[in-house]
Design a protein around this motif. Structure first.
Motif, PDB file in Angstrom:
ATOM      1  N   PRO A  79       0.833  -1.215   0.000  1.00  8.72           N
ATOM      2  CA  PRO A  79       0.000   0.000   0.000  1.00  8.72           C
ATOM      3  C   PRO A  79       0.863   1.259   0.000  1.00  8.72           C
ATOM      4  O   PRO A  79       1.832   1.362   0.755  1.00  8.72           O
ATOM      5  N   SER A  80       0.503   2.207  -0.847  1.00  8.93           N
ATOM      6  CA  SER A  80       1.354   3.377  -1.079  1.00  8.93           C
ATOM      7  C   SER A  80       1.573   4.229   0.167  1.00  8.93           C
ATOM      8  O   SER A  80       2.597   4.912   0.279  1.00  8.93           O
ATOM      9  N   HIS A  81       0.638   4.187   1.098  1.00  6.24           N
ATOM     10  CA  HIS A  81       0.781   5.048   2.281  1.00  6.24           C
ATOM     11  C   HIS A  81       1.921   4.600   3.194  1.00  6.24           C
ATOM     12  O   HIS A  81       2.353   5.371   4.049  1.00  6.24           O
ATOM     13  N   TYR A  82       2.426   3.382   3.012  1.00  3.86           N
ATOM     14  CA  TYR A  82       3.617   2.988   3.768  1.00  3.86           C
ATOM     15  C   TYR A  82       4.830   3.804   3.321  1.00  3.86           C
ATOM     16  O   TYR A  82       5.756   4.037   4.105  1.00  3.86           O
ATOM     17  N   ILE A  83       4.834   4.235   2.063  1.00 10.20           N
ATOM     18  CA  ILE A  83       5.921   5.097   1.590  1.00 10.20           C
ATOM     19  C   ILE A  83       5.836   6.459   2.288  1.00 10.20           C
ATOM     20  O   ILE A  83       6.849   7.038   2.697  1.00 10.20           O
ATOM     21  N   TYR A  84       4.594   6.965   2.457  1.00 10.21           N
ATOM     22  CA  TYR A  84       4.416   8.245   3.150  1.00 10.21           C
ATOM     23  C   TYR A  84       4.907   8.153   4.598  1.00 10.21           C
ATOM     24  O   TYR A  84       5.660   9.015   5.071  1.00 10.21           O
ATOM     25  N   THR A  85       4.470   7.097   5.296  1.00 11.52           N
ATOM     26  CA  THR A  85       4.842   7.000   6.713  1.00 11.52           C
ATOM     27  C   THR A  85       6.335   6.728   6.881  1.00 11.52           C
ATOM     28  O   THR A  85       6.952   7.201   7.843  1.00 11.52           O
ATOM     29  N   ALA A  86       6.937   5.980   5.940  1.00  6.93           N
ATOM     30  CA  ALA A  86       8.391   5.750   6.003  1.00  6.93           C
ATOM     31  C   ALA A  86       9.154   7.053   5.812  1.00  6.93           C
ATOM     32  O   ALA A  86      10.186   7.283   6.457  1.00  6.93           O
ATOM     33  N   CYS A  87       8.651   7.933   4.929  1.00  8.36           N
ATOM     34  CA  CYS A  87       9.293   9.239   4.726  1.00  8.36           C
ATOM     35  C   CYS A  87       9.163  10.111   5.969  1.00  8.36           C
ATOM     36  O   CYS A  87      10.089  10.853   6.320  1.00  8.36           O
ATOM     37  N   GLU A  88       8.007  10.045   6.659  1.00  9.34           N
ATOM     38  CA  GLU A  88       7.850  10.790   7.909  1.00  9.34           C
ATOM     39  C   GLU A  88       8.829  10.279   8.964  1.00  9.34           C
ATOM     40  O   GLU A  88       9.454  11.057   9.699  1.00  9.34           O
ATOM     41  N   ASP A  89       8.948   8.948   9.030  1.00 14.87           N
ATOM     42  CA  ASP A  89       9.892   8.324   9.960  1.00 14.87           C
ATOM     43  C   ASP A  89      11.325   8.745   9.632  1.00 14.87           C
ATOM     44  O   ASP A  89      12.105   9.136  10.520  1.00 14.87           O
ATOM     45  N   ALA A  90      11.690   8.707   8.355  1.00 18.50           N
ATOM     46  CA  ALA A  90      13.039   9.091   7.932  1.00 18.50           C
ATOM     47  C   ALA A  90      13.310  10.563   8.234  1.00 18.50           C
ATOM     48  O   ALA A  90      14.415  10.932   8.660  1.00 18.50           O
ATOM     49  N   SER A  91      12.315  11.408   8.028  1.00 14.53           N
ATOM     50  CA  SER A  91      12.470  12.839   8.301  1.00 14.53           C
ATOM     51  C   SER A  91      12.791  13.085   9.771  1.00 14.53           C
ATOM     52  O   SER A  91      13.699  13.862  10.103  1.00 14.53           O
ATOM     53  N   ALA A  92      12.064  12.404  10.670  1.00 11.63           N
ATOM     54  CA  ALA A  92      12.314  12.574  12.106  1.00 11.63           C
ATOM     55  C   ALA A  92      13.711  12.086  12.477  1.00 11.63           C
ATOM     56  O   ALA A  92      14.426  12.725  13.261  1.00 11.63           O
ATOM     57  N   ARG A  93      14.129  10.948  11.906  1.00 16.60           N
ATOM     58  CA  ARG A  93      15.453  10.410  12.208  1.00 16.60           C
ATOM     59  C   ARG A  93      16.563  11.325  11.687  1.00 16.60           C
ATOM     60  O   ARG A  93      17.584  11.521  12.346  1.00 16.60           O
ATOM     61  N   LEU A  94      16.373  11.871  10.485  1.00 13.98           N
ATOM     62  CA  LEU A  94      17.387  12.749   9.900  1.00 13.98           C
ATOM     63  C   LEU A  94      17.526  14.056  10.686  1.00 13.98           C
ATOM     64  O   LEU A  94      18.635  14.546  10.894  1.00 13.98           O
ATOM     65  N   LYS A  95      16.392  14.609  11.108  1.00 10.26           N
ATOM     66  CA  LYS A  95      16.449  15.850  11.888  1.00 10.26           C
ATOM     67  C   LYS A  95      17.212  15.633  13.191  1.00 10.26           C
ATOM     68  O   LYS A  95      18.048  16.460  13.583  1.00 10.26           O
ATOM     69  N   SER A  96      16.931  14.517  13.858  1.00 11.42           N
ATOM     70  CA  SER A  96      17.628  14.210  15.106  1.00 11.42           C
ATOM     71  C   SER A  96      19.113  13.966  14.852  1.00 11.42           C
ATOM     72  O   SER A  96      19.976  14.469  15.588  1.00 11.42           O
ATOM     73  N   PHE A  97      19.425  13.213  13.789  1.00  4.82           N
ATOM     74  CA  PHE A  97      20.825  12.889  13.476  1.00  4.82           C
ATOM     75  C   PHE A  97      21.614  14.148  13.130  1.00  4.82           C
ATOM     76  O   PHE A  97      22.734  14.341  13.624  1.00  4.82           O
ATOM     77  N   MET A  98      21.034  15.026  12.298  1.00 12.17           N
ATOM     78  CA  MET A  98      21.751  16.236  11.891  1.00 12.17           C
ATOM     79  C   MET A  98      21.952  17.196  13.058  1.00 12.17           C
ATOM     80  O   MET A  98      22.977  17.872  13.159  1.00 12.17           O
ATOM     81  N   ARG A  99      20.966  17.248  13.945  1.00 20.04           N
ATOM     82  CA  ARG A  99      21.124  18.113  15.118  1.00 20.04           C
ATOM     83  C   ARG A  99      22.248  17.602  16.018  1.00 20.04           C
ATOM     84  O   ARG A  99      23.089  18.376  16.490  1.00 20.04           O
ATOM     85  N   ARG A 100      22.255  16.296  16.256  1.00 17.18           N
ATOM     86  CA  ARG A 100      23.295  15.720  17.098  1.00 17.18           C
ATOM     87  C   ARG A 100      24.672  15.785  16.436  1.00 17.18           C
ATOM     88  O   ARG A 100      25.697  15.905  17.119  1.00 17.18           O
ATOM     89  N   LYS A 101      24.697  15.722  15.104  1.00 11.95           N
ATOM     90  CA  LYS A 101      25.979  15.827  14.396  1.00 11.95           C
ATOM     91  C   LYS A 101      26.578  17.217  14.580  1.00 11.95           C
ATOM     92  O   LYS A 101      27.798  17.365  14.749  1.00 11.95           O
ATOM     93  N   LYS A 102      25.731  18.252  14.569  1.00 16.25           N
ATOM     94  CA  LYS A 102      26.213  19.615  14.814  1.00 16.25           C
ATOM     95  C   LYS A 102      26.793  19.750  16.220  1.00 16.25           C
ATOM     96  O   LYS A 102      27.724  20.516  16.456  1.00 16.25           O
TER      97      LYS A 102
END
Length: 418
Positions: A70-93
């Protein structure tokens, strides 16, 4: 979880399913993990962390790779990835990352309103081959939120565990109550082994025994692993069975509720020190004793502060955060330095004002300085001994109590002589 205009709470439901249902959910989990990895890689390559741009960048290729999902799993995976990337980039700084990309150790599959259906009779989840049905077993915590004005949110998530067990995480939401006009403030000072506050205008020390708990579990871990590798299966199992984090979490949550309940009863707000995120790092900079450093790190001052703030939001109790500088080292009456005896003396936490020569307990003087920083210039008069010998409530006296006020009255009655 937090929201700007809503309180958000997540509940865990553990569901036992048959092999067919588990296999179909496992297929979803594997494809979801692949999409999540692709989204993270795409975000890192293009320095993108927003959900919208991630979805726009990978949707077509992921739809082609996973046509049955189902296509909405792509949407939720992108939301999940966005949250992980924001946390990772903040901690990297901040220089707190040790890898080149976020590690996917645990994957929880996120569900939106197109991917799951909820009723008290069954929970349905969309898979590659249609919907699967799960029979939920509801916990007391679930019924607490379900029956007390909390609305079930449209989003949820699930995680697969051994033994054909599915852990479902439904989310409840509730609008934030409006804060009331306060009649004053209750100052709260957080320490390693106790929390001090002014209750009915009297200083009170509420023991948490965090020092004793921390040292006790440190000795247990040392005894379990002494002479053996921590990779040993029995050692790992024994270390995993320790419940230090949960015991401290229980103490923090119960104490936060008691403090907020007292503020609500008196129609007052709460004054707390605005502790920064890196408080433990600053406190242990010049400390070389490994055991003391470990104790300070595990005191979790910021976690207790956050627990009180979060519980205050739930009840609509206003919270004022003030600068913590010099709260326990300056006399609130004469505004001069308080001299404390060196460690190892009979009363290292009781000092004397340089000018007025009155005695102050370190945790009591902090309360009156917090009140001053909240706008109350003149401290309330103290009894002959209250400034240096405040009433103490031990852990066993308040841990199961419904009110600190009642606990204080019982404590006083037990101390009376006939």
């Amino acid at each position: 979880m937090k929201s700007d205009d809503h309180l958000v709470r997540t509940v865990m439901l553990s569901l036992k399913v048959n092999s067919e249902v588990y296999t179909r959910l496992k297929e979803v989990e594997e494809e979801y993990k692949q999409i999540l990895e692709d989204a993270i890689d795409y975000g890192l390559r293009n320095n993108i962390k927003s959900f919208t741009r991630l979805k726009a960048g990978i949707y077509r290729q992921e739809r082609a790779r996973h046509p049955s999902l189902p296509s909405h799993y792509i949407y939720t995976a992108c939301e999940d990835a966005s949250a992980r990337l924001k946390s990772f980039m903040r901690r990297k700084k901040e220089g707190k990352t040790y890898t080149d990309k976020p590690e996917l150790r645990n994957v929880t599959v996120h569900l939106d309103d197109h991917l799951w259906r909820f009723s008290l009779g069954e929970v349905r989840i969309a898979t590659r081959k249609g919907w699967v049905s799960l029979k939920p077993f509801f916990t007391k915590l679930f019924w607490k939120y379900y029956n007390k004005g909390w609305a079930l949110a449209s989003e949820s998530s699930f995680k697969l565990c051994k033994g054909n067990v599915v852990k479902l995480y439904p989310v409840f939401k509730k609008p934030l109550p409006k804060p009331y006009d306060v009649k004053g403030f209750i100052p709260v000072d957080l320490n390693e082994d106790n929390v001090s506050l002014l209750l009915d205008g009297k200083p009170l020390l509420v023991e948490t025994s965090v020092k004793k708990i921390t040292l006790g579990y440190a000795y247990k871990r040392k005894r379990i692993s002494e002479g053996r590798s921590t990779k040993d299966r029995d050692v790992k199992r024994a270390l995993k069975s320790l419940k230090e984090r949960f015991k401290k979490l229980d103490i923090r949550r119960k104490l936060a509720k008691l403090i907020v309940t007292e503020a609500l009863r008196e129609g007052k707000g709460i004054v707390l020190e605005d502790l920064p995120k890196n408080t433990p790092e600053k406190m242990v900079q010049d400390i070389k004793d490994k055991q003391l450093r470990d104790r300070i790190y595990k005191s979790a001052f910021a976690s207790l502060k956050n627990a009180i703030v979060e519980k205050a939001k739930e009840f609509g109790v206003p919270v004022l955060l003030v600068n913590p500088a010099y709260t326990s080292s300056v006399c609130p009456i004469h505004e001069c330095k308080i001299i404390y005896p060196p460690d190892g003396s009979s009363a290292p936490r009781v000092g004397m004002c340089e000018k007025g020569r009155e005695e102050w307990h370190r945790d009591v003087v902090a309360l009156y300085n917090l009140l001053k920083k909240a706008g109350y210039v003149s401290p309330m008069p103290l009894g002959s001994k209250e400034s240096h010998d405040p009433l103490t409530v031990r852990l066993g006296e308040w841990l199961r109590a419904k009110s600190l006020h009642l606990t204080l009255n019982v404590n006083r009655m037990m101390g009376m002589t006939v």
